[in-house]
Design a protein around this motif. Structure first.
Motif, PDB file in Angstrom:
ATOM      1  N   GLY A 174       0.825  -1.199   0.000  1.00 19.85           N
ATOM      2  CA  GLY A 174       0.000   0.000   0.000  1.00 19.85           C
ATOM      3  C   GLY A 174       0.857   1.246   0.000  1.00 19.85           C
ATOM      4  O   GLY A 174       1.701   1.435   0.878  1.00 19.85           O
TER       5      GLY A 174
ATOM      6  N   GLY B 157      -0.259   4.474   0.157  1.00 18.38           N
ATOM      7  CA  GLY B 157      -0.945   5.669   0.668  1.00 18.38           C
ATOM      8  C   GLY B 157      -0.060   6.321   1.722  1.00 18.38           C
ATOM      9  O   GLY B 157       1.110   5.965   1.868  1.00 18.38           O
TER      10      GLY B 157
ATOM     11  N   LEU C  21       4.844  -2.009  -2.331  1.00 16.08           N
ATOM     12  CA  LEU C  21       3.985  -2.446  -3.424  1.00 16.08           C
ATOM     13  C   LEU C  21       2.733  -1.584  -3.471  1.00 16.08           C
ATOM     14  O   LEU C  21       2.010  -1.482  -2.470  1.00 16.08           O
ATOM     15  CB  LEU C  21       3.557  -3.914  -3.226  1.00 16.08           C
TER      16      LEU C  21
ATOM     17  N   GLN D 214      -7.691  21.477   1.876  1.00 16.50           N
ATOM     18  CA  GLN D 214      -6.633  21.571   2.878  1.00 16.50           C
ATOM     19  C   GLN D 214      -6.886  20.555   3.976  1.00 16.50           C
ATOM     20  O   GLN D 214      -8.016  20.396   4.417  1.00 16.50           O
ATOM     21  CB  GLN D 214      -6.634  22.950   3.537  1.00 16.50           C
TER      22      GLN D 214
ATOM     23  N   LYS E  61      -9.587  -2.659   4.776  1.00 15.82           N
ATOM     24  CA  LYS E  61      -9.292  -3.717   3.811  1.00 15.82           C
ATOM     25  C   LYS E  61      -8.310  -4.683   4.479  1.00 15.82           C
ATOM     26  O   LYS E  61      -7.152  -4.329   4.683  1.00 15.82           O
ATOM     27  CB  LYS E  61      -8.644  -3.072   2.587  1.00 15.82           C
TER      28      LYS E  61
ATOM     29  N   LEU F 234      -5.408  -9.460   3.269  1.00 16.69           N
ATOM     30  CA  LEU F 234      -4.060 -10.006   3.421  1.00 16.69           C
ATOM     31  C   LEU F 234      -3.774 -10.374   4.875  1.00 16.69           C
ATOM     32  O   LEU F 234      -3.108 -11.366   5.153  1.00 16.69           O
ATOM     33  CB  LEU F 234      -3.018  -9.004   2.910  1.00 16.69           C
TER      34      LEU F 234
ATOM     35  N   GLU G 174      -9.499   6.104  10.263  1.00 15.60           N
ATOM     36  CA  GLU G 174      -9.176   7.305  11.020  1.00 15.60           C
ATOM     37  C   GLU G 174      -8.875   8.417  10.029  1.00 15.60           C
ATOM     38  O   GLU G 174      -9.699   8.664   9.150  1.00 15.60           O
ATOM     39  CB  GLU G 174      -7.985   7.003  11.943  1.00 15.60           C
TER      40      GLU G 174
ATOM     41  N   ALA H 135      -2.681   7.977  10.005  1.00 14.49           N
ATOM     42  CA  ALA H 135      -2.133   6.969   9.098  1.00 14.49           C
ATOM     43  C   ALA H 135      -0.622   7.149   8.958  1.00 14.49           C
ATOM     44  O   ALA H 135       0.144   6.180   8.998  1.00 14.49           O
ATOM     45  CB  ALA H 135      -2.816   7.052   7.732  1.00 14.49           C
TER      46      ALA H 135
HETATM   47  C1  LIG Z   1     -13.141  12.411   0.943  1.00 19.39           C
HETATM   48  C2  LIG Z   1     -12.054  12.189   1.945  1.00 19.39           C
HETATM   49  C3  LIG Z   1     -11.559  13.280   2.643  1.00 19.39           C
HETATM   50  C4  LIG Z   1     -10.551  13.117   3.577  1.00 19.39           C
HETATM   51  N1  LIG Z   1     -10.089  14.223   4.251  1.00 19.39           N
HETATM   52  C5  LIG Z   1      -9.110  14.093   5.175  1.00 19.39           C
HETATM   53  C6  LIG Z   1      -8.587  15.229   5.895  1.00 19.39           C
HETATM   54  O1  LIG Z   1      -9.002  16.362   5.691  1.00 19.39           O
HETATM   55  N2  LIG Z   1      -7.619  15.029   6.804  1.00 19.39           N
HETATM   56  C7  LIG Z   1      -7.147  13.780   7.050  1.00 19.39           C
HETATM   57  O2  LIG Z   1      -6.254  13.653   7.890  1.00 19.39           O
HETATM   58  N3  LIG Z   1      -7.615  12.699   6.418  1.00 19.39           N
HETATM   59  C8  LIG Z   1      -8.595  12.822   5.478  1.00 19.39           C
HETATM   60  N4  LIG Z   1      -9.080  11.713   4.813  1.00 19.39           N
HETATM   61  C9  LIG Z   1      -8.631  10.387   5.222  1.00 19.39           C
HETATM   62  C10 LIG Z   1      -7.322   9.970   4.630  1.00 19.39           C
HETATM   63  O3  LIG Z   1      -7.312  10.184   3.235  1.00 19.39           O
HETATM   64  C11 LIG Z   1      -7.113   8.510   4.944  1.00 19.39           C
HETATM   65  O4  LIG Z   1      -7.288   8.278   6.311  1.00 19.39           O
HETATM   66  C12 LIG Z   1      -5.706   8.090   4.577  1.00 19.39           C
HETATM   67  O5  LIG Z   1      -5.506   8.235   3.191  1.00 19.39           O
HETATM   68  C13 LIG Z   1      -5.435   6.644   4.977  1.00 19.39           C
HETATM   69  O6  LIG Z   1      -4.151   6.294   4.560  1.00 19.39           O
HETATM   70  P1  LIG Z   1      -3.744   4.827   4.251  1.00 19.39           P
HETATM   71  O7  LIG Z   1      -2.345   4.893   3.762  1.00 19.39           O
HETATM   72  O8  LIG Z   1      -4.050   3.986   5.429  1.00 19.39           O
HETATM   73  O9  LIG Z   1      -4.745   4.327   3.105  1.00 19.39           O
HETATM   74  P2  LIG Z   1      -4.961   4.802   1.585  1.00 19.39           P
HETATM   75  O10 LIG Z   1      -4.667   6.231   1.417  1.00 19.39           O
HETATM   76  O11 LIG Z   1      -6.307   4.315   1.227  1.00 19.39           O
HETATM   77  O12 LIG Z   1      -3.875   3.969   0.784  1.00 19.39           O
HETATM   78  C14 LIG Z   1      -3.920   2.572   0.659  1.00 19.39           C
HETATM   79  C15 LIG Z   1      -3.174   2.181  -0.592  1.00 19.39           C
HETATM   80  O13 LIG Z   1      -3.031   0.776  -0.638  1.00 19.39           O
HETATM   81  C16 LIG Z   1      -3.168   0.327  -1.966  1.00 19.39           C
HETATM   82  N5  LIG Z   1      -3.517  -1.101  -1.939  1.00 19.39           N
HETATM   83  C17 LIG Z   1      -4.622  -1.678  -1.423  1.00 19.39           C
HETATM   84  N6  LIG Z   1      -4.594  -3.005  -1.573  1.00 19.39           N
HETATM   85  C18 LIG Z   1      -3.423  -3.297  -2.209  1.00 19.39           C
HETATM   86  C19 LIG Z   1      -2.812  -4.515  -2.644  1.00 19.39           C
HETATM   87  N7  LIG Z   1      -3.387  -5.701  -2.469  1.00 19.39           N
HETATM   88  N8  LIG Z   1      -1.596  -4.435  -3.260  1.00 19.39           N
HETATM   89  C20 LIG Z   1      -0.990  -3.234  -3.454  1.00 19.39           C
HETATM   90  N9  LIG Z   1      -1.534  -2.074  -3.051  1.00 19.39           N
HETATM   91  C21 LIG Z   1      -2.729  -2.094  -2.437  1.00 19.39           C
HETATM   92  C22 LIG Z   1      -4.258   1.213  -2.511  1.00 19.39           C
HETATM   93  O14 LIG Z   1      -4.235   1.261  -3.914  1.00 19.39           O
HETATM   94  C23 LIG Z   1      -3.895   2.561  -1.872  1.00 19.39           C
HETATM   95  O15 LIG Z   1      -3.039   3.327  -2.676  1.00 19.39           O
HETATM   96  C24 LIG Z   1     -10.063  11.832   3.849  1.00 19.39           C
HETATM   97  C25 LIG Z   1     -10.551  10.723   3.144  1.00 19.39           C
HETATM   98  C26 LIG Z   1     -11.522  10.886   2.191  1.00 19.39           C
HETATM   99  C27 LIG Z   1     -12.027   9.679   1.424  1.00 19.39           C
END
Ligand SMILES: Cc1cc2nc3c(=O)[nH]c(=O)nc-3n(C[C@H](O)[C@H](O)[C@H](O)COP(=O)(O)OP(=O)(O)OC[C@H]3O[C@@H](n4cnc5c(N)ncnc54)[C@H](O)[C@@H]3O)c2cc1C
Ligand code: SF4
Ligand code: SF4
Lengths: 163, 374
Positions: free
Chosen positions: B10, B12, B33, B49, B255, B258, B300, B305
């Protein structure tokens, strides 16, 4: 109620306002940020340290109206777009409300627009006095709206006539 | 088969922060990955923002935060960041299988951090399969990544932060938002977001739900209805709205496929969004090789994150270099930052959820764990 409609109650707004005296002295910021959230960029954005230091990132911003000069730096640093600068005595008849604005296209200076209150209802007409859109504002414009003095505490948004 | 010290699934904010922190703490063989052909996860769709701590990017737009991470990553050749690499399975011998450029590869990492993010929840109502009904994530992807508007008149369902933010972004794109409806009696998202769309004239209707969508080939209208305090529909309050698009923002769920495959013990914790791996305060799961971070550990926000990604990396590094006091110190500091972030009222349900998942109060409701690991 704020939690049910998104419109803050009159009592809540009052608590955030400076004294009548301070309001009439010149530009001053008001922070319409009413619920504790993990957010603190306003504190870091004020060059005059008019905002009390956050003990906890969830604290509500507390403004020292005597230190605040209404410079407006904080407006575009607030991700909630919750900060406005009020200039009650902008001219004899008019006050100015400075509003963060993220829609395009931006209005023209001199344009007459419809002033909206916190519920999005039309409060009257307003004139766009100035449009601030510098690089450091990071794509949040600040629009100076000239309104009748009694509407300085009411107007918080606007829409363009042609819309 | 390739071996490495650390694999991160992931790209992100959680995964990116984990990769950079792992490198900073001295790991050299790091694989990242990412399923998509770009890094950044949810960040790349967030044109607004961000909230959160000034020290962790608050006030900066999500899209720009993704860029900052990408720039930092480019300076780190030891991090193998593979875009378009989908982790397909975690096997019993702790081998991670992934597909990349049409081929299947196997990787044997000493440690794995799962940072796969979340999936959107669906809502059941008659005709919810009509064209014109989208999840909020899809609407954001269309608008903010590809510049395509999903429709012209929209009904938004759900007044959490995502519903409110996406409604605002729709307004910015010049689309009419008829209303935001919310089944509970309270706007779940931040009040400042709600006020922002309310003063643009968008009604936010609490205690309202969608009764059905109508239309032959595509959505033409929606019937909404009031709910009473017990969430029962109030007869006679139906109202038909002419719209061409319905956007669902009714929550996210971690999700965790895994993690289940890795044999991690699971627990159902509503506060964290559903089934999540049980983990200790260092984010290590019941499979000691596997750590979990970000939305896949519990829904969250981005600051959390990022910090969780860093914490998972520091924990993994701590086991790879045992007895390293600098790493232990780093871990303590990240934990303190996380605790600060979660201290207020918004963090309350997260605190409750974490307390439950750590004590594993819900083990009885573990629907997944297979026996081979325990
Ligand atoms: C509309 C919206 C507004 C938001 N506003 C805010 C805000 O103002 N402030 C704030 O702090 N947060 C905000 N968030 C929340 C924030 O975006 C998320 O909490 C954060 O992105 C989580 O990070 P993450 O890395 O856990 O997951 P993600 O950002 O979801 O990243 C996960 C990644 O894993 C990849 N992945 C999944 N499965 C696999 C696999 N099997 N193999 C390879 N890759 C895989 C996906 O493609 C993705 O790129 C908002 C979210 C949304 C939807
Ligand atoms: S208007 Fe200027 S002085 Fe007043 S709080 Fe904002 S940044 Fe500080
Ligand atoms: S930056 Fe804005 S939303 Fe954040 S605490 Fe300050 S006033 Fe409130």
């Amino acid at each position: 109620m704020l939690e049910e409609t998104g419109i803050p109650e009159a009592g809540k707004i009052e608590e955030k306002l400076p004294s009548r005296e301070r309001l009439e002295q010149g530009p001053v910021a008001v922070f319409e940020c009413f619920t504790e959230i993990p957010c603190d960029p306003c504190y870091y954005s004020c060059p005059l340290e008019a905002i009390a230091e956050f003990q906890d990132i969830n604290d509500l911003p507390e403004l020292d109206f005597e230190k605040c000069t209404g410079c407006g730096q904080c407006i575009t640093n607030c991700p909630g777009l919750a900060i406005f600068v009020l200039d009650y005595n902008y001219s004899e008849e008019e006050g100015v409300v400075r509003i963060p604005y993220e829609y395009s296209p931006l209005p023209e200076e001199g344009e007459i627009v419809l002033a909206l209150d916190r519920g999005g209802e039309v409060a009257g007409e307003a004139r766009v006095e100035r449009v601030q859109y510098a690089e450091k504002q990071d794509r949040t414009a600040v629009i100076w709206l000239a309104v009748p003095k009694e509407q300085v505490l009411i107007v918080r948004n606007f829409k363009r006539m042609e819309d | 088969m390739e071996k490495c010290e650390l694999a991160i699934v992931g790209g992100g904010p959680a995964g990116l922060a984990a990769a950079l922190k792992a490198r900073e703490l001295g790991l050299k063989e790091i694989y990242l990955l990412e399923r998509d052909n770009f890094l950044g996860g949810q960040l790349v769709k967030q044109t607004h923002q961000f909230f959160g701590s000034h020290k962790q990017f608050a006030g900066i737009r999500g899209i720009d935060i993704a860029e900052i991470f990408k720039d930092k990553l480019e300076d780190q050749p030891e991090i193998q960041a593979l875009k378009g690499a989908v982790a397909q399975g975690y096997y019993e011998d702790d081998v991670l299988g992934y597909s990349y450029r049409g081929k299947f590869f196997k990787l044997k990492p000493e440690k794995t951090i799962l940072a796969t993010g979340a999936s959107e929840k669906m809502l059941s109502f008659p005709n919810n399969d009509l064209p014109g009904i989208y999840g909020a994530g899809a609407v954001q992807t269309l608008m903010n990544q590809y510049g395509i508007i999903p429709g012209e008149k929209i009904l938004m369902i759900g007044a959490g932060n995502i519903g409110l933010i996406v409604a605002y972004q729709l307004l910015q794109a010049g689309i009419e938002v008829e209303a935001v409806i919310e089944a509970t009696g309270i706007i779940g998202g931040y009040a400042v977001h709600a006020s922002k769309i309310r003063r643009a004239g968008i009604p936010i209707l609490t205690y309202h739900t969608i009764k059905e969508a109508r239309g032959d080939e595509e959505v033409e209208s929606a019937v909404i209805q009031k709910l009473n305090e017990n969430w029962q529909p109030v007869p006679g309050t139906e109202q038909e709205m002419e719209i061409d698009t319905i956007c669902l923002a009714v929550g996210l769920t971690p999700k965790v496929d895994l993690a289940i495959q890795a044999g991690c013990q699971m627990a159902y914790v509503a506060e964290l969004g559903g089934d999540v791996p049980v983990r200790d305060e260092n984010l290590q799961t019941s499979n000691s090789r596997v750590y979990i971070a970000g939305d896949s550990a519990g829904i969250e926000e981005a600051t959390a994150a990022i910090l969780e990604g860093e914490l998972a990396a520091a924990s993994a590094a701590g086991e790879i270099f045992p007895g390293n006091s600098a790493i232990a110190q780093e871990r303590r500091e990240i934990k303190e930052k996380l605790a600060d972030l979660r201290r207020g009222p918004v963090g309350e349900h997260i605190r409750r959820g974490l307390a439950r998942v750590r004590r594993n109060q819900n083990a009885g409701r573990d629907r997944y764990t297979r026996s081979w690991k325990n």
